[in-house]
Structures are given as C-alpha cells and as structure tokens.
Design a protein around this motif. Sequence first.
Motif, PDB file in Angstrom:
ATOM      1  N   LEU A 148      43.707  41.372  -2.582  1.00 21.55           N
ATOM      2  CA  LEU A 148      44.127  42.207  -0.914  1.00 21.55           C
ATOM      3  C   LEU A 148      42.398  42.798  -1.826  1.00 21.55           C
ATOM      4  CD1 LEU A 148      47.779  42.950  -0.845  1.00 21.55           C
ATOM      5  CD2 LEU A 148      45.698  42.637   1.063  1.00 21.55           C
ATOM      6  N   ALA A 149      43.050  42.987  -3.528  1.00 18.62           N
ATOM      7  CA  ALA A 149      41.241  44.379  -4.005  1.00 18.62           C
ATOM      8  C   ALA A 149      39.795  43.824  -3.575  1.00 18.62           C
ATOM      9  CB  ALA A 149      41.922  44.021  -5.296  1.00 18.62           C
ATOM     10  N   GLU A 150      39.720  42.702  -3.953  1.00 12.73           N
ATOM     11  CA  GLU A 150      39.067  42.011  -3.165  1.00 12.73           C
ATOM     12  C   GLU A 150      38.571  42.425  -1.720  1.00 12.73           C
ATOM     13  OE1 GLU A 150      34.848  39.859  -3.968  1.00 12.73           O
ATOM     14  OE2 GLU A 150      36.562  40.009  -5.641  1.00 12.73           O
ATOM     15  N   ASN A 151      38.448  41.768  -0.634  1.00 19.03           N
ATOM     16  CA  ASN A 151      38.564  42.528   0.102  1.00 19.03           C
ATOM     17  C   ASN A 151      38.828  43.700   0.402  1.00 19.03           C
ATOM     18  OD1 ASN A 151      38.559  39.388   1.541  1.00 19.03           O
ATOM     19  ND2 ASN A 151      41.087  39.800   1.401  1.00 19.03           N
ATOM     20  N   SER A 185      37.251  46.019  -1.545  1.00 17.99           N
ATOM     21  CA  SER A 185      36.532  46.238  -2.022  1.00 17.99           C
ATOM     22  C   SER A 185      35.038  45.735  -0.890  1.00 17.99           C
ATOM     23  CB  SER A 185      36.167  45.787  -3.482  1.00 17.99           C
ATOM     24  OG  SER A 185      36.022  44.207  -3.190  1.00 17.99           O
ATOM     25  N   HIS A 186      35.344  45.761   0.634  1.00 22.13           N
ATOM     26  CA  HIS A 186      34.108  44.949   1.090  1.00 22.13           C
ATOM     27  C   HIS A 186      33.541  45.881   1.769  1.00 22.13           C
ATOM     28  CE1 HIS A 186      32.588  41.136  -1.777  1.00 22.13           C
ATOM     29  NE2 HIS A 186      34.359  40.883  -1.338  1.00 22.13           N
ATOM     30  N   LEU A 187      34.664  46.514   2.186  1.00 23.37           N
ATOM     31  CA  LEU A 187      35.255  47.917   3.151  1.00 23.37           C
ATOM     32  C   LEU A 187      33.621  48.753   3.009  1.00 23.37           C
ATOM     33  CD1 LEU A 187      38.367  48.964   3.116  1.00 23.37           C
ATOM     34  CD2 LEU A 187      37.275  47.653   4.906  1.00 23.37           C
ATOM     35  N   PRO A 188      33.436  49.397   3.903  1.00 20.14           N
ATOM     36  CA  PRO A 188      31.682  49.354   3.988  1.00 20.14           C
ATOM     37  C   PRO A 188      32.214  51.201   2.841  1.00 20.14           C
ATOM     38  CG  PRO A 188      32.416  49.415   6.257  1.00 20.14           C
ATOM     39  CD  PRO A 188      33.694  49.328   4.868  1.00 20.14           C
ATOM     40  N   SER A 189      32.966  52.138   2.594  1.00 21.57           N
ATOM     41  CA  SER A 189      33.431  52.924   2.233  1.00 21.57           C
ATOM     42  C   SER A 189      33.459  52.927   0.724  1.00 21.57           C
ATOM     43  CB  SER A 189      34.502  53.972   1.899  1.00 21.57           C
ATOM     44  OG  SER A 189      35.248  53.359   2.773  1.00 21.57           O
ATOM     45  N   PHE A 190      33.485  51.689   0.476  1.00 21.95           N
ATOM     46  CA  PHE A 190      33.556  51.305  -1.561  1.00 21.95           C
ATOM     47  C   PHE A 190      31.756  50.542  -1.671  1.00 21.95           C
ATOM     48  CE2 PHE A 190      38.107  51.664  -0.408  1.00 21.95           C
ATOM     49  CZ  PHE A 190      38.591  53.095  -0.794  1.00 21.95           C
ATOM     50  N   ARG A 191      31.714  49.978  -0.159  1.00 24.01           N
ATOM     51  CA  ARG A 191      30.114  49.157  -1.054  1.00 24.01           C
ATOM     52  C   ARG A 191      29.354  49.882  -1.802  1.00 24.01           C
ATOM     53  NH1 ARG A 191      28.375  46.363   3.934  1.00 24.01           N
ATOM     54  NH2 ARG A 191      30.068  46.656   4.937  1.00 24.01           N
ATOM     55  N   TRP A 219      30.054  49.931 -10.433  1.00 21.72           N
ATOM     56  CA  TRP A 219      31.243  50.026 -11.100  1.00 21.72           C
ATOM     57  C   TRP A 219      32.221  48.915 -10.096  1.00 21.72           C
ATOM     58  CZ3 TRP A 219      28.582  54.654 -10.880  1.00 21.72           C
ATOM     59  CH2 TRP A 219      29.653  54.937  -9.632  1.00 21.72           C
ATOM     60  N   ILE A 220      32.414  47.996  -9.085  1.00 16.38           N
ATOM     61  CA  ILE A 220      33.271  47.779  -8.609  1.00 16.38           C
ATOM     62  C   ILE A 220      33.753  46.695  -9.072  1.00 16.38           C
ATOM     63  CG2 ILE A 220      31.641  45.821  -7.110  1.00 16.38           C
ATOM     64  CD1 ILE A 220      33.779  48.744  -5.237  1.00 16.38           C
ATOM     65  N   ASP A 221      33.551  46.031 -10.122  1.00 15.54           N
ATOM     66  CA  ASP A 221      34.754  44.974 -10.830  1.00 15.54           C
ATOM     67  C   ASP A 221      35.705  46.280 -11.889  1.00 15.54           C
ATOM     68  OD1 ASP A 221      33.026  42.647  -9.655  1.00 15.54           O
ATOM     69  OD2 ASP A 221      31.652  42.073 -10.792  1.00 15.54           O
ATOM     70  N   ASP A 222      35.308  46.605 -11.409  1.00 21.76           N
ATOM     71  CA  ASP A 222      35.968  47.303 -13.214  1.00 21.76           C
ATOM     72  C   ASP A 222      37.072  48.391 -12.069  1.00 21.76           C
ATOM     73  OD1 ASP A 222      34.857  47.578 -15.086  1.00 21.76           O
ATOM     74  OD2 ASP A 222      33.138  48.947 -14.813  1.00 21.76           O
ATOM     75  N   MET A 223      36.723  48.807 -10.698  1.00 15.92           N
ATOM     76  CA  MET A 223      37.094  49.045  -9.583  1.00 15.92           C
ATOM     77  C   MET A 223      38.439  48.148  -9.503  1.00 15.92           C
ATOM     78  SD  MET A 223      35.383  51.661  -7.345  1.00 15.92           S
ATOM     79  CE  MET A 223      35.941  51.705  -5.885  1.00 15.92           C
ATOM     80  N   ARG A 224      38.008  46.846  -9.247  1.00 17.37           N
ATOM     81  CA  ARG A 224      38.848  45.888  -8.422  1.00 17.37           C
ATOM     82  C   ARG A 224      40.051  45.373  -9.534  1.00 17.37           C
ATOM     83  NH1 ARG A 224      34.364  42.379  -7.845  1.00 17.37           N
ATOM     84  NH2 ARG A 224      33.751  43.441  -5.505  1.00 17.37           N
ATOM     85  N   MET A 225      39.618  45.798 -10.787  1.00 15.36           N
ATOM     86  CA  MET A 225      40.729  44.818 -11.796  1.00 15.36           C
ATOM     87  C   MET A 225      41.419  46.385 -12.209  1.00 15.36           C
ATOM     88  SD  MET A 225      39.928  41.901 -12.996  1.00 15.36           S
ATOM     89  CE  MET A 225      41.144  42.501 -14.005  1.00 15.36           C
ATOM     90  N   ASP A 226      41.269  47.086 -12.315  1.00 12.28           N
ATOM     91  CA  ASP A 226      42.161  48.642 -12.002  1.00 12.28           C
ATOM     92  C   ASP A 226      43.172  48.792 -11.245  1.00 12.28           C
ATOM     93  OD1 ASP A 226      42.476  51.325 -13.508  1.00 12.28           O
ATOM     94  OD2 ASP A 226      42.128  52.011 -11.340  1.00 12.28           O
ATOM     95  N   ALA A 227      42.442  48.223  -9.709  1.00 14.52           N
ATOM     96  CA  ALA A 227      43.457  48.149  -8.311  1.00 14.52           C
ATOM     97  C   ALA A 227      44.884  46.810  -8.590  1.00 14.52           C
ATOM     98  CB  ALA A 227      42.794  48.029  -7.486  1.00 14.52           C
ATOM     99  N   PHE A 270      50.752  47.143  -1.195  1.00 17.37           N
ATOM    100  CA  PHE A 270      49.843  47.038  -2.188  1.00 17.37           C
ATOM    101  C   PHE A 270      48.757  47.550  -1.229  1.00 17.37           C
ATOM    102  CE2 PHE A 270      53.622  44.345  -3.633  1.00 17.37           C
ATOM    103  CZ  PHE A 270      53.298  45.128  -4.068  1.00 17.37           C
ATOM    104  N   THR A 271      48.405  47.434  -0.672  1.00 18.85           N
ATOM    105  CA  THR A 271      47.398  48.465   0.166  1.00 18.85           C
ATOM    106  C   THR A 271      46.782  48.866  -0.357  1.00 18.85           C
ATOM    107  OG1 THR A 271      46.790  47.003   1.969  1.00 18.85           O
ATOM    108  CG2 THR A 271      45.091  48.694   2.112  1.00 18.85           C
ATOM    109  N   GLN A 272      47.835  50.787  -0.141  1.00 19.10           N
ATOM    110  CA  GLN A 272      47.760  51.548  -0.772  1.00 19.10           C
ATOM    111  C   GLN A 272      47.767  51.448  -1.888  1.00 19.10           C
ATOM    112  OE1 GLN A 272      48.374  53.692   2.073  1.00 19.10           O
ATOM    113  NE2 GLN A 272      46.639  55.483   0.208  1.00 19.10           N
ATOM    114  N   VAL A 273      48.466  50.751  -2.416  1.00 25.34           N
ATOM    115  CA  VAL A 273      48.363  50.860  -4.012  1.00 25.34           C
ATOM    116  C   VAL A 273      46.882  51.251  -4.398  1.00 25.34           C
ATOM    117  CG1 VAL A 273      49.237  50.229  -6.229  1.00 25.34           C
ATOM    118  CG2 VAL A 273      50.469  50.057  -4.799  1.00 25.34           C
ATOM    119  N   ILE A 274      46.449  49.740  -3.680  1.00 22.97           N
ATOM    120  CA  ILE A 274      44.857  49.541  -4.122  1.00 22.97           C
ATOM    121  C   ILE A 274      43.940  50.607  -3.319  1.00 22.97           C
ATOM    122  CG2 ILE A 274      42.958  48.117  -2.988  1.00 22.97           C
ATOM    123  CD1 ILE A 274      45.227  45.648  -3.012  1.00 22.97           C
TER     124      ILE A 274
END
Length: 102
Positions: free
Chosen positions: A1-4, A6-12, A16-24, A47-51
Amino acid sequence: LAENYSHLPSFRGYSWIDDMRMDAVLRCIKYVKSFDHKEKTNPFSYFTQVIHNSFLQYLNKEKKQQNKKWKELRIVFEQYQLEYNIELNLPDNIREKMYADD
C-alpha cells in the motif's frame, strides 16, 4: 500500500520518498492492533489513512528541518558578510528561502 501510495502525484518527486514509505510501514505495524475488525469492515481504507497521515507528518517534519537549515545558512551568510565587509548577491530563489520566515 505504501509503495503504491507514494506514486500519487502529490507525493512524487521527493528525494526522501523511501524514508516516507518505511515510516508509513512502521506506523501500519504500530497501529495494526488499533484496527477493530468488528467495527470497521475495510482494513484497506484504515491503513491507507494511516499511510496518508504518516506521509503528511513526514513532510511537515522535513519542512521544519529545511526551514532550520535555511535559517542557519542565513545566519552564517550574514556573519560572513559582516566579518569580511562585503556584499554578496544571491539568486532570488535562494534569498527567498533564506528569508522565508521573516
């Protein structure tokens, strides 16, 4: 879920996107016990809301860090100019970032 997510336009485009994913992912693990399957029927939305919240919190934290760095750079820059009695011209985009909180 976190990987997908992170590909949204607002987070691309964040470096530090890898760190964001791991934190999520860590937050999902932390809050998995908080999910009440008797009350809620859709774990994906939970879990999408948590992410999503994790990404926003991480971005806010990074923004604060960036502001601290620019402020520190401004202090060093001003001290350098005073010490050597010179006037340095900076590009407008850098000057804006250095003096953004004034």
